[in-house]
Design an enzyme around this catalytic site. Structure first.
Site, PDB file in Angstrom:
ATOM      1  N   GLU A  90       0.691  -1.210   0.056  1.00 53.38           N
ATOM      2  CA  GLU A  90       0.063  -0.108  -0.081  1.00 53.38           C
ATOM      3  C   GLU A  90       0.850   1.263  -0.169  1.00 53.38           C
ATOM      4  O   GLU A  90       1.967   1.331   0.688  1.00 53.38           O
ATOM      5  CB  GLU A  90      -0.971   0.047   1.134  1.00 53.38           C
ATOM      6  CG  GLU A  90      -1.838  -0.911   1.325  1.00 53.38           C
ATOM      7  CD  GLU A  90      -2.502  -0.962   2.757  1.00 53.38           C
ATOM      8  OE1 GLU A  90      -2.663   0.052   3.458  1.00 53.38           O
ATOM      9  OE2 GLU A  90      -2.815  -2.321   3.157  1.00 53.38           O
ATOM     10  N   CYS A 103       3.269   8.293   1.563  1.00 56.60           N
ATOM     11  CA  CYS A 103       3.748   7.313   2.451  1.00 56.60           C
ATOM     12  C   CYS A 103       3.806   6.090   1.917  1.00 56.60           C
ATOM     13  O   CYS A 103       2.918   5.340   1.128  1.00 56.60           O
ATOM     14  CB  CYS A 103       2.382   7.341   3.708  1.00 56.60           C
ATOM     15  SG  CYS A 103       2.685   5.965   4.780  1.00 56.60           S
ATOM     16  N   CYS A 110       5.351  -7.641   7.936  1.00 65.06           N
ATOM     17  CA  CYS A 110       6.447  -7.004   8.725  1.00 65.06           C
ATOM     18  C   CYS A 110       6.690  -7.849   9.759  1.00 65.06           C
ATOM     19  O   CYS A 110       5.831  -8.798  10.143  1.00 65.06           O
ATOM     20  CB  CYS A 110       5.834  -5.735   9.383  1.00 65.06           C
ATOM     21  SG  CYS A 110       7.009  -4.853  10.494  1.00 65.06           S
ATOM     22  N   CYS A 114       4.191  -5.230  16.428  1.00 66.55           N
ATOM     23  CA  CYS A 114       3.631  -4.331  17.327  1.00 66.55           C
ATOM     24  C   CYS A 114       2.206  -4.780  17.388  1.00 66.55           C
ATOM     25  O   CYS A 114       1.402  -5.028  16.275  1.00 66.55           O
ATOM     26  CB  CYS A 114       3.923  -3.070  16.644  1.00 66.55           C
ATOM     27  SG  CYS A 114       5.425  -2.578  16.543  1.00 66.55           S
ATOM     28  N   CYS A 117      -0.707  -3.108  15.457  1.00 68.20           N
ATOM     29  CA  CYS A 117      -0.519  -2.860  14.110  1.00 68.20           C
ATOM     30  C   CYS A 117      -1.127  -3.974  13.032  1.00 68.20           C
ATOM     31  O   CYS A 117      -0.787  -4.980  13.226  1.00 68.20           O
ATOM     32  CB  CYS A 117       0.901  -2.478  13.408  1.00 68.20           C
ATOM     33  SG  CYS A 117       1.243  -1.981  11.903  1.00 68.20           S
ATOM     34  N   SER A 212       8.806   5.386  16.396  1.00 68.11           N
ATOM     35  CA  SER A 212       7.423   4.949  17.199  1.00 68.11           C
ATOM     36  C   SER A 212       7.599   4.393  18.500  1.00 68.11           C
ATOM     37  O   SER A 212       8.060   3.451  19.057  1.00 68.11           O
ATOM     38  CB  SER A 212       6.983   3.649  16.298  1.00 68.11           C
ATOM     39  OG  SER A 212       6.878   4.076  14.891  1.00 68.11           O
ATOM     40  N   LEU A 213       7.227   5.314  19.372  1.00 72.70           N
ATOM     41  CA  LEU A 213       7.580   5.041  20.700  1.00 72.70           C
ATOM     42  C   LEU A 213       6.531   4.561  21.559  1.00 72.70           C
ATOM     43  O   LEU A 213       6.499   3.235  22.174  1.00 72.70           O
ATOM     44  CB  LEU A 213       7.932   6.194  21.294  1.00 72.70           C
ATOM     45  CG  LEU A 213       8.617   6.098  22.882  1.00 72.70           C
ATOM     46  CD1 LEU A 213       9.964   5.405  23.114  1.00 72.70           C
ATOM     47  CD2 LEU A 213       8.880   7.878  23.561  1.00 72.70           C
ATOM     48  N   CYS A 331      -2.015   2.016   7.810  1.00 72.79           N
ATOM     49  CA  CYS A 331      -1.015   1.041   7.219  1.00 72.79           C
ATOM     50  C   CYS A 331      -1.500  -0.164   7.285  1.00 72.79           C
ATOM     51  O   CYS A 331      -1.899  -0.637   8.512  1.00 72.79           O
ATOM     52  CB  CYS A 331       0.266   1.446   7.454  1.00 72.79           C
ATOM     53  SG  CYS A 331       0.724   0.762   9.150  1.00 72.79           S
TER      54      CYS A 331
HETATM   55  N1  SAH Z   1       7.833   0.194  10.990  1.00 71.94           N
HETATM   56  C1  SAH Z   1       7.986   1.627  10.996  1.00 71.94           C
HETATM   57  C2  SAH Z   1       7.012   2.230  10.163  1.00 71.94           C
HETATM   58  C3  SAH Z   1       5.604   1.619   9.858  1.00 71.94           C
HETATM   59  S1  SAH Z   1       4.332   1.916  10.947  1.00 71.94           S
HETATM   60  C4  SAH Z   1       7.732   1.930  12.506  1.00 71.94           C
HETATM   61  O1  SAH Z   1       7.414   1.286  13.410  1.00 71.94           O
HETATM   62  O2  SAH Z   1       7.672   3.206  12.645  1.00 71.94           O
HETATM   63  C5  SAH Z   1       3.937   3.572  10.864  1.00 71.94           C
HETATM   64  C6  SAH Z   1       3.369   4.181  12.420  1.00 71.94           C
HETATM   65  O3  SAH Z   1       2.026   4.023  12.439  1.00 71.94           O
HETATM   66  C7  SAH Z   1       3.999   3.968  13.344  1.00 71.94           C
HETATM   67  O4  SAH Z   1       4.227   4.919  14.322  1.00 71.94           O
HETATM   68  C8  SAH Z   1       3.167   2.775  14.026  1.00 71.94           C
HETATM   69  O5  SAH Z   1       3.451   2.268  15.226  1.00 71.94           O
HETATM   70  C9  SAH Z   1       1.796   3.356  13.672  1.00 71.94           C
HETATM   71  N2  SAH Z   1       0.602   2.348  13.841  1.00 71.94           N
HETATM   72  C10 SAH Z   1       0.539   1.152  13.487  1.00 71.94           C
HETATM   73  N3  SAH Z   1      -0.701   0.655  13.410  1.00 71.94           N
HETATM   74  C11 SAH Z   1      -1.409   1.682  14.136  1.00 71.94           C
HETATM   75  C12 SAH Z   1      -2.673   1.892  14.618  1.00 71.94           C
HETATM   76  N4  SAH Z   1      -3.570   0.842  14.449  1.00 71.94           N
HETATM   77  N5  SAH Z   1      -3.200   3.154  15.009  1.00 71.94           N
HETATM   78  C13 SAH Z   1      -2.181   4.040  15.252  1.00 71.94           C
HETATM   79  N6  SAH Z   1      -0.934   3.818  14.725  1.00 71.94           N
HETATM   80  C14 SAH Z   1      -0.664   2.892  14.181  1.00 71.94           C
END
Ligand code: SAH
Length: 365
Positions: A90, A103, A110, A114, A117, A212-213, A331
């Site tokens: 995407e 983006c 992946c 997380c 996600c 992404s903290l 995403c």
């Molecule tokens: N792997 C990378 C980039 C992809 S995710 C990363 O972790 O930064 C892009 C951003 O979207 C990250 O901050 C991720 O934690 C956030 N994200 C993913 N799923 C989400 C969700 N359901 N709600 C809010 N943010 C989300």
């Protein structure tokens, strides 16, 4: 067969030199590739003989638009692109006052796991090649017919888990004969792979790094981001400090607010103490509900009060505006939907079979 877009400019020059072609030919071809030609025959200033020679060992890669959605609310465009091997990724193009921002995805799936996600649910299938990274920008721009001026690497995948290809891609989009997008217009988002952050600091590519903290302490982060079991927050912030020092760029942090998990007042205070020494900006994202998980976002008041606590402690924070909410723009959602409609799951489909051992519990890094 080689995709010419997998070469950096200097590699392309060397490759063509081997074929007896001068350096200016490499520049001509590089320019054509970045304009989004779909075959050598569109390269009208390259002789037929050279084109035929190129066709023997190389090809011009393309990206097929499988699905396209345009938000009626804000003009956000979402693409489900089909890669040559049939896998889908995407990309999303957003309209901001400073121009179009894309983006892009960095991997098919992946392996970071997380919890909140959608992209990681089927695990990792494979990383994207430099050409596939670039093609997302090239073909979205060609389809929309307007210049894309900013790139964020925040789509499917962990860009620093595909390090070499991402660096090649960055050199190419940044090249003056390519799309010529400046480092200051490029943001890379990572879940926090510490050794790669340190390596990136030495690349002389002063892009914006965002982390992404999503948690103010290891206790919470361990439960929502398996990567934290490998690299603790203290190691991550130390690497961020090093990145900022070496590149002169300020780091920013992404923090998805999940109701009852990481959004209390104490969490905000702990977060403020953590990021203040880095002079970092915090982007607050109300967590997007994905149907596979039961995480919920808080109310607008709760989110705002979290932001105010940060501000009171001297930390700049903004709540991210939700774009494309009518087209599942966040995403991983569209790819999952398309996989489901084709009956693809981790168990029965070959495109994700390679991740059978990846349970997404703890990442083996
Ligand atoms: N792997 C990378 C980039 C992809 S995710 C990363 O972790 O930064 C892009 C951003 O979207 C990250 O901050 C991720 O934690 C956030 N994200 C993913 N799923 C989400 C969700 N359901 N709600 C809010 N943010 C989300």
């Amino acid at each position: 067969m080689t995709d010419l877009k997998d070469f950096e400019f200097d590699e392309l020059c060397a490759f063509l030199k081997e074929m007896g072609e001068p350096r200016f030919r490499a520049a001509q071809i590089f320019e054509w590739l970045h304009k989004g030609v779909e075959s050598y025959d569109e390269m009208t200033n390259i002789s037929k003989a050279t084109r035929e020679k190129l066709k023997k060992t190389t090809y011009v890669s393309t990206l097929k638009i499988r699905e396209k959605y345009v938000s009626k609310l804000d003009g956000t465009v979402k693409y489900l692109f089909e890669l040559p091997d049939g896998n889908c990724i995407e990309s999303v193009v957003m309209r901001y006052h400073h121009g179009l921002t894309i983006c892009i995805s960095s991997q098919v799936g992946c392996r970071m796991g997380c919890r909140f996600c959608a992209s990681t649910i089927g695990g990792l299938c494979r990383s994207l090649t430099p050409g596939e990274l670039l093609n997302q920008v090239i073909f979205a721009q060609k389809n929309i017919g307007e210049r894309i001026s900013n790139i964020v690497m925040m789509g499917i995948g962990e860009p620093l888990d595909n390090y070499e290809n991402v660096i090649k891609f960055l050199h190419n989009v940044n090249h003056e004969k390519g799309l010529n997008i400046g480092c200051r217009h490029i943001t890379l988002s990572t879940c926090g792979l510490v050794p790669q952050i340190k390596r990136l600091a030495g690349e002389k590519l002063p892009i914006t790094l965002t982390i992404s903290l999503h948690a103010p302490n290891d206790g919470i982060r361990d439960t929502i981001m398996p990567v934290n079991k490998r690299y603790k927050i203290s190691e991550l912030t130390e690497a961020c400090g090093e990145y900022a020092k070496k590149t002169g760029r300020r780091i920013s942090f992404e923090y998805s607010l999940i109701s009852g998990v990481n959004d209390s007042r104490e969490n905000a205070e702990e977060l403020a103490a953590l990021v203040k020494p880095l002079h970092a900006h915090v982007n607050l994202i109300p967590v997007n509900k994905i149907k596979e998980r039961d995480y919920k976002k808080g109310t607008a008041e709760e989110i705002n009060s979290f932001r105010e606590t940060l501000e009171r402690r001297g930390v700049n924070a903004t709540v991210r505006r939700e774009l494309g909410s009518d087209i599942a723009a966040s995403c991983g959602q569209l790819r999952r939907k398309s996989m489901e409609s084709e009956g693809q799951t981790t168990e029965n489909n070959k495109t994700v079979k390679t991740v059978k051992n990846n349970k997404n519990e703890g990442v083996n890094l």
